[in-house]
Motif scaffolding. Sequence first.
Motif, PDB file in Angstrom:
ATOM      1  N   SER A 133      33.016  38.188  20.458  1.00 25.36           N
ATOM      2  CA  SER A 133      33.960  37.083  20.284  1.00 25.36           C
ATOM      3  C   SER A 133      34.167  36.746  18.810  1.00 25.36           C
ATOM      4  O   SER A 133      35.248  36.287  18.415  1.00 25.36           O
ATOM      5  N   TYR A 152      43.869  30.196  21.421  1.00 23.88           N
ATOM      6  CA  TYR A 152      42.685  31.021  21.668  1.00 23.88           C
ATOM      7  C   TYR A 152      41.465  30.642  20.826  1.00 23.88           C
ATOM      8  O   TYR A 152      40.331  30.729  21.308  1.00 23.88           O
ATOM      9  N   LYS A 155      38.944  28.024  22.168  1.00 17.40           N
ATOM     10  CA  LYS A 155      38.198  28.521  23.331  1.00 17.40           C
ATOM     11  C   LYS A 155      37.129  29.536  22.912  1.00 17.40           C
ATOM     12  O   LYS A 155      36.028  29.556  23.475  1.00 17.40           O
ATOM     13  N   GLU A 160      33.834  28.893  25.484  1.00 18.55           N
ATOM     14  CA  GLU A 160      34.384  28.790  26.839  1.00 18.55           C
ATOM     15  C   GLU A 160      34.970  30.112  27.300  1.00 18.55           C
ATOM     16  O   GLU A 160      34.894  30.465  28.474  1.00 18.55           O
ATOM     17  N   TRP A 161      35.581  30.861  26.376  1.00 20.89           N
ATOM     18  CA  TRP A 161      36.088  32.205  26.631  1.00 20.89           C
ATOM     19  C   TRP A 161      35.395  33.173  25.687  1.00 20.89           C
ATOM     20  O   TRP A 161      34.913  32.793  24.611  1.00 20.89           O
ATOM     21  N   THR A 162      35.350  34.443  26.048  1.00 25.59           N
ATOM     22  CA  THR A 162      34.828  35.486  25.165  1.00 25.59           C
ATOM     23  C   THR A 162      35.942  36.465  24.819  1.00 25.59           C
ATOM     24  O   THR A 162      37.017  36.436  25.423  1.00 25.59           O
ATOM     25  N   THR A 208      32.112  34.044  31.645  1.00 28.24           N
ATOM     26  CA  THR A 208      33.116  33.038  31.281  1.00 28.24           C
ATOM     27  C   THR A 208      34.333  33.196  32.189  1.00 28.24           C
ATOM     28  O   THR A 208      34.588  34.284  32.718  1.00 28.24           O
ATOM     29  N   ASN A 210      37.483  33.292  31.410  1.00 27.62           N
ATOM     30  CA  ASN A 210      38.556  34.103  30.861  1.00 27.62           C
ATOM     31  C   ASN A 210      38.018  34.988  29.751  1.00 27.62           C
ATOM     32  O   ASN A 210      37.031  34.632  29.076  1.00 27.62           O
ATOM     33  N   ILE A 211      38.631  36.138  29.575  1.00 27.15           N
ATOM     34  CA  ILE A 211      38.258  37.096  28.531  1.00 27.15           C
ATOM     35  C   ILE A 211      39.516  37.421  27.738  1.00 27.15           C
ATOM     36  O   ILE A 211      40.565  37.725  28.324  1.00 27.15           O
ATOM     37  N   PRO A 235      45.034  38.425  27.657  1.00 26.46           N
ATOM     38  CA  PRO A 235      43.962  37.697  28.351  1.00 26.46           C
ATOM     39  C   PRO A 235      43.760  38.194  29.773  1.00 26.46           C
ATOM     40  O   PRO A 235      44.701  38.673  30.422  1.00 26.46           O
ATOM     41  N   ILE A 245      44.985  28.027  32.128  1.00 28.63           N
ATOM     42  CA  ILE A 245      44.855  29.353  32.713  1.00 28.63           C
ATOM     43  C   ILE A 245      45.801  29.489  33.896  1.00 28.63           C
ATOM     44  O   ILE A 245      45.879  28.603  34.753  1.00 28.63           O
TER      45      ILE A 245
END
Length: 596
Positions: A133, A152, A155, A160-162, A208, A210-211, A235, A245
């Motif tokens: 990330s 992005y 996050k 929260e996202w990777t 997570t 979302n990626i 994403p 999302i």
Amino acid sequence: MPQYTPPLRDMQFVLHELLEVASTFQMLPRHAEIDADTINAVIEEAGKFAAGVAAPLNASGDDEGCTLDAATHEVRTPKGFRKAYEQYVEGGWPALSCDPAFGGQGLPVVLNQCLYEMINSANQAWTMYPGLSHGAYECLTAHGTEWQKNTYLPKLTSGEWTGTMCLTEPHCGTDLGMLRSKAEPQADGSYRITGQKIFISAGEHDITPNIIHLVLARLPDAPAGSKGISLFVVPKFKVAADGSIGERNPIFCTAVEDKMGIHGNATCQLSLEGAVGTLVGEPHRGLQAMFVMMNAARLGVGNQALGLTEAAYQMAAAYAKDRIQMRSLTGPKAPDKPADPIIVHPDVRKMLLTARAYAEGGRALATYIALLIDRELSSDDADERADCADLVALLTPIVKAFLTDNAWLATSHCMQVFGGSGYIRGTGIEQYVRDARINMIYEGTNTVQSLDLLGRKVLADNGKKLKKFGRIVAEFIEEEGVNEAMQEFVNPLADLGDKVTKLTTELGMKAMGNADEVGAAAVDYLRVCGHLVFAYFWARMAKIALEKQNSGDPFYVAKLHTARFYFAKLLPETASLIRSARAGSASLMAMDETLF
């Protein structure tokens, strides 16, 4: 189960005594308030997370691996990985060195370096989920649109996202100019991306919701080769204009690679079936944008190797003190026992000291380059920023290749210390060997790093960057040249510096007549340069240890012994490497390929 102890004392030595980072931070407005107490408090807490949360999952994650549900394309990570990541996020660790504008803590990169060394020691496979990330964050910071940054980066900063980097395809690895993934422009300004990607670390997981994939692909009007590559954010779940999302994007995991090591990380094959993405940077200039992430990843891989070297050393040293076998050649050292601890044997000590010297030398180099990055990002002096950028560019392939080569040697030595028990999975040491092997391959093989160093970073600018580092070494040699106690360190350092200068000139002349000379010499050349860098740092560390060896702190005595070992037993490798580099390409290229 292997026990890991964060090497806080040596980290503090490198940070405060060798590099004096707090003094440097005072000269950087962004970090002027960061003092030694703050630094120590952060790395101590990071060490607690590494040893208490990540490390206990290392062996179990290796045993369990990742599981793909072929029907849903979802990947289940090993038991405990998701919970550990939640604790990582709760602790604020993803945001440590990120920009406060996106929710980050704004702390120096140096502290992130220390954090990642320790969590790599504790559990490399787990660390790869949050680790990638950072590269995605840096790439979008440098090249993303305002919408991409605002959508992005918060996050990624919060965890929260990777993020991932999607480069390699089934028919091409390092030669990205051959990639075939296609991006079709849409009326709304987005792109539909179709293609196949392989070897995507953390490409699919349940950690997570979302990626964020950074994907290389070609536009319809793209020229052939690497000049026709564009970069896109794709994403896993589509992201609406307000950042929420949406529906699932058609980028699916079709397989998880069955690998030699890092079993706990999902190395994925990904299929893009018209996945929606947005362009990052300019069309056809995606490779330049992706290099931000690739260079971050290369430094990260060097840090993975450093972490494994340290962990394997700790394990082998503890075993060697406890395991009894045979008697010392100079007479019993433990007469009350039926045999002596194997640490009395010279070759066992050689293997342990090799791992220790490579770990402590690697820590000095990795921390130094992180400090250079802090100066490059935060200095008010344009010349200083430029000099730091040049040194980072020069040292990045050395960090990636030299540290990973050393880790392969060191972890193998540490397994050897265990004898037959080391080959048995139950002892845990063999996992470090398996995990270490990938680090020499991915993010550009070590041969690619060597070609980059010699071809692009040295010969392409007539040695400008190399000379900058050479001047730093020369200044130290001049300062210590009259110090009798330092001659055992300064003299071999000066000698190697002269030899690197001569070798570089010779290879440059040969390359003008035959480019294969660069390919034939590059790997040897990088390792020689790696030893030059290590010799410089070990000489500096020896100077401090000499001055404090009678302080009553055994740390300095051990540091001095390790420095002497490095110069006596490891640095002499450069003689054979230089001879090999000078041998040229003739013996490699003469045989017809049909004879292989």
